[in-house]
Design a protein around this motif. Structure first.
Motif, PDB file in Angstrom:
ATOM      1  N   ILE A  58     -14.659  21.206   7.565  1.00 45.63           N
ATOM      2  CA  ILE A  58     -14.661  20.046   8.471  1.00 45.63           C
ATOM      3  C   ILE A  58     -15.797  19.096   8.108  1.00 45.63           C
ATOM      4  N   ALA A  59     -16.992  19.665   7.856  1.00 46.10           N
ATOM      5  CA  ALA A  59     -18.128  18.821   7.498  1.00 46.10           C
ATOM      6  C   ALA A  59     -17.856  18.085   6.183  1.00 46.10           C
ATOM      7  N   ALA A  60     -17.287  18.800   5.228  1.00 44.29           N
ATOM      8  CA  ALA A  60     -16.977  18.166   3.940  1.00 44.29           C
ATOM      9  C   ALA A  60     -15.958  17.051   4.100  1.00 44.29           C
ATOM     10  N   LEU A  61     -14.970  17.271   4.968  1.00 43.44           N
ATOM     11  CA  LEU A  61     -13.958  16.233   5.199  1.00 43.44           C
ATOM     12  C   LEU A  61     -14.581  14.980   5.811  1.00 43.44           C
ATOM     13  N   LEU A  62     -15.531  15.169   6.716  1.00 43.71           N
ATOM     14  CA  LEU A  62     -16.230  14.010   7.293  1.00 43.71           C
ATOM     15  C   LEU A  62     -17.004  13.261   6.210  1.00 43.71           C
ATOM     16  N   LEU A  63     -17.640  14.001   5.311  1.00 42.93           N
ATOM     17  CA  LEU A  63     -18.370  13.359   4.221  1.00 42.93           C
ATOM     18  C   LEU A  63     -17.425  12.631   3.271  1.00 42.93           C
TER      19      LEU A  63
END
Length: 789
Positions: free
Chosen positions: A488-493
């Protein structure tokens, strides 16, 4: 184990930032010297290509280019800070050809900006994911990244600001002076990069950061040590950069910037309406696909940081009560107000009462500090959202719903707003374009209106999509965070990087360096001249590179392009061009031919081939499909001897004498002090002196004076020059407001002019001693640390 995990997380983050920089810059780097990043008519096209080539070609020959004879009839080169020959990263220009070195240093600075921002974010407690978000927001947001488009190479040295903050934070925590010294070294490097406005703002920002921490910490016992450390920070920076600063300070005192007005300084203030670019970056056009129809220049008027960073920043300001969030909120707010310039009372106060703010035009540049502070707030916001998801915070559904509702509201408002219709949009653009502070003419036709409206709708659509995606990821993450937190964090980035790429990639334009060379046929013609001469060229689209092209070809120009021009010379040229005498003429073309230009040895006027010059005293000397050159038949030689002198007690009297119908420039000089030994009725006409050597820093002239007189040299007067007559040093006079002259007794003499500025010698001594002391200091500090371990 915890240290290993931290190392692995940081390694992954740095690898990601390197990959982003590689994707952006490798396509241009693999082309070698075939293309240069920057727009045609940008500063790289019109200035920095020539400056870098001239500077580092001189260094390769073993010469330090202290003087530039090819612009403005000669002026200091090192003193004009943008020469930047002592900036360490410019050493690449000694290794690679200029085009590749320009592209490489741009890429290195952008990568360095992202990596250094990441390091600082991590140091103040932001997570690796949040640090990456901060890094990409600052390095690839509007206030920093867009400067690649106009070719503002020195501006990219704002890269050092995150390291200055990091070192200062380390000093505040540990009270060890080595960190204050490190902060000073980083500020010194930013100064050496050649654009003092950015390190000035960096120093102001760090000062605010320092004072806030002193206020909040409430530790009076450490107060004196804090102040000593801060003083060491500033002194180290100044001493390290003295090799550049001391000559620059001398030049500033002699320049047209010495006493500029508030109106001139406040040009390029950020208009309040340009805060719209936080949400809709291309509201006023993007300058690449659609002409920019906003005020001033887009590259200093865009504050876009990306939609995801903006949302995270707003969430941090709304819900996060940590002290660091407050500190960076204050810094962001202060510099945003500062960037607004004349649109708020703050800048008038700073200009009037705070030293330094009256030196720099383009206060909108202060937005880069807002971008830095805002990007850190975004990192804090990212961590807060991640924590909310992990803890299943009840505020998260509300935030996600608010984002979705905002997206819908924005779409509805944009759809029903009259501004979204072509008729209303056309009226809006026409009305706004009619206001002041627009520098480029706009094509107010139907194609332009439709293209700009289409760009607006594209931004609105992106805003809606990103808002929905952000909210959806938050809701999905709330249910699945423990199983897929990094996903999820990577997708936001990825969402943030994709948005910034969509915004910034359009500004990565380039041009072929071959177009920067002088027309070969014209160069061949001009090189047939044996005696020294100067050329002049008017300002014209796609021809302003002619002002600095002489630095590449060894041809001297009476005009030029630089951020600083000598005051007397500026007044002289402005007088010939009918401009206000005190108006800094930084892009100095000759749009009006004036008899006084003959004094400066202006023999050739390079014009567009479509222009016909029908003036007495001029003849067509050369023409082809690209240029037409007229020769002045009344031009004075580079050096001549006069036997009469008139005293001009002030500026007005000097120009009155120069413009008097009876004034004979080849026989009379107007000087600013009384001279003994001159007959006001002398009719002597001595032979024209022979210039036997004319290099940038050494001129040798053989002359024969029939009677006592002044040997006049049509080069700019400047304090660093020394003169010798037959080997004996003599005084240099300033005839005709801008030139150089020495007194000659009757007879045959050899005259030498040497450029040996004391300011540079002082700067070299200070910087040299500082470098030695720094090396000793850090060796001792390192050895002491090893022994302690």
């Amino acid at each position: 184990m915890q240290k290993l995990d931290r190392f692995n997380n940081n390694l992954k983050a740095i690898s990601f930032l390197i990959a982003v920089a590689a994707i952006i810059f490798l396509p241009i780097l693999v082309q070698g010297n075939l293309r240069i990043l920057s727009s045609i008519e940008g500063d790289t096209w019109s200035q920095f290509f020539y400056w870098r080539r001239f500077a580092f070609d001189s260094l390769v020959r073993g010469e330090i280019p202290l003087w530039n004879p090819y612009n403005f009839s000669g002026q200091p080169f090192v003193g004009a800070m943008q020469s930047a020959i002592f900036y360490p990263l410019n050493l690449f220009f000694l290794i690679f050809d200029t085009p590749f070195a320009i592209n490489l240093t741009i890429g290195i600075h952008c990568l360095g900006t992202s990596v250094f921002t990441y390091f600082f974010a991590r140091y103040i407690g932001i997570s690796p994911f949040g640090g990456v978000l901060s890094a990409v927001a600052f390095a690839y947001g509007g206030p920093y990244f867009i400067h690649i488009y106009p070719g503002h190479l020195p501006h990219l040295a704002a890269m050092w600001m995150p390291l200055i903050f990091l070192a200062m934070e380390a000093f505040l925590r540990h009270q060890e002076m080595k960190y204050a010294v490190w902060a000073g070294v980083c500020l010194g490097l930013e100064l050496l990069a050649g654009y003092p406005q950015y390190p000035f703002y960096s120093a102001v920002a760090v000062s605010i950061y320092f004072l806030i921490h002193l206020t909040l910490r409430k530790a009076p016992k450490r107060f004196s040590r804090d102040l000593v450390g801060f003083g060491i920070f500033l002194v180290t920076a100044g001493l390290l950069a003295a090799i550049q600063l001391v000559p620059a300070w001398e030049m500033v005192r002699q320049s047209a910037r010495g006493n500029v007005t508030f109106e001139w300084i406040s040009l390029y203030s950020l208009p309040p309406e340009n805060l719209l670019t936080l949400l809709i970056p291309n509201f006023f056009g993007d300058i690449v696909n659609v002409p920019y129809w906003g005020k001033n220049n887009l590259w200093e008027m865009s504050v876009y940081l990306g939609l995801v960073p903006l949302m995270m920043m707003v969430l941090a300001l709304t819900f996060d009560r940590r002290r660091q969030v407050l500190v960076f909120a204050v810094i962001a707010g202060a510099f945003l107000l500062m960037a607004l310039g004349k649109h708020t009372p703050l800048f008038w106060f700073l200009y009037t009462f705070v030293p330094g703010f009256g030196l720099f035009r383009g206060v909108g540049k202060a937005a880069f500090v807002f971008a830095f502070a805002g990007s850190l707030l975004a990192g804090f916001g990212f961590d807060m959202v991640r924590d909310m998801i992990a803890r299943e915070n009840q505020k998260l559904p509300f935030i996600a719903s608010l984002l979705a509702a905002s997206a819908v509201l924005i779409a509805v408002v944009a759809f029903i707003s009259p501004a979204g219709e072509i008729h209303s949009w056309r009226a809006l653009v026409r009305a706004y374009a009619a206001t002041e502070e627009h520098f480029d003419p706009l094509p107010l036709n139907e194609e332009f209106f439709r293209a700009s409206l289409k760009l607006f709708w594209a931004d609105v659509a992106k805003l809606v999509i990103v808002s929905f995606a952000f909210g959806a990821l938050c809701l999905v993450g709330r249910k699945a965070w423990r199983r897929s937190s990094e996903v999820i964090a990577a997708l936001l980035l990825v969402l943030a990087v994709a948005d910034l790429w969509h915004f910034g990639s359009r500004f990565l334009v380039s041009f072929e360096p071959r177009i920067l060379s002088l027309d070969p046929e014209l160069k061949k013609y001009l090189k047939t001249e044996v005696q020294p001469f100067r050329v002049a060229a008017p300002l014209a689209p796609l021809r302003n590179h002619l002002l600095n092209v002489g630095m590449l070809e060894g041809i001297e120009n009476v005009g030029g392009y630089d951020a600083i021009v000598l005051k007397n010379y500026n007044e002289f040229i402005n007088f010939t061009q009918g401009l206000p005498l005190d108006q800094p003429n930084l892009l100095m073309g000759i749009n009006r031919i004036a008899p006084l230009l003959n004094l400066l040895n202006v023999k050739y006027y390079i014009l567009d081939p479509s222009i016909e010059l029908n003036l007495a005293g001029f003849e067509l000397a050369f023409h082809n499909t690209r240029n037409k050159v007229y020769r002045s038949r009344n031009v004075l030689p580079r050096s001549f001897i006069v036997h009469r002198a008139i005293t001009g007690r002030n500026l007005e009297a000097t120009f009155q004498h120069l413009m008097a119908p009876a004034f004979d420039p080849g026989a009379v000089a107007v000087v600013n002090e009384a001279l003994d030994g001159f007959s006001q009725t002398s009719r002597y006409r001595s032979p024209v002196p022979q210039v036997v050597k004319h290099t940038p820093m050494h001129v040798v002239i053989d002359g024969y004076a029939l009677a006592p007189g002044l040997l006049v040299l049509a080069d700019s007067y400047y304090p660093g020059w020394k003169a010798f007559v037959d080997g004996s040093e003599t005084k240099i006079y300033r005839p005709n407001h801008v030139m150089r002259a020495v007194f000659l007794p009757a007879g045959r003499h050899r005259v030498e002019f040497r450029y040996e500025p004391l300011s540079f010698k002082i700067g070299v001594a200070i910087t040299g001693a500082t470098v030695v002391l720094l090396l000793v200091f850090f060796i001792v500090a390192f050895y002491g640390g090893v022994v302690s371990s």
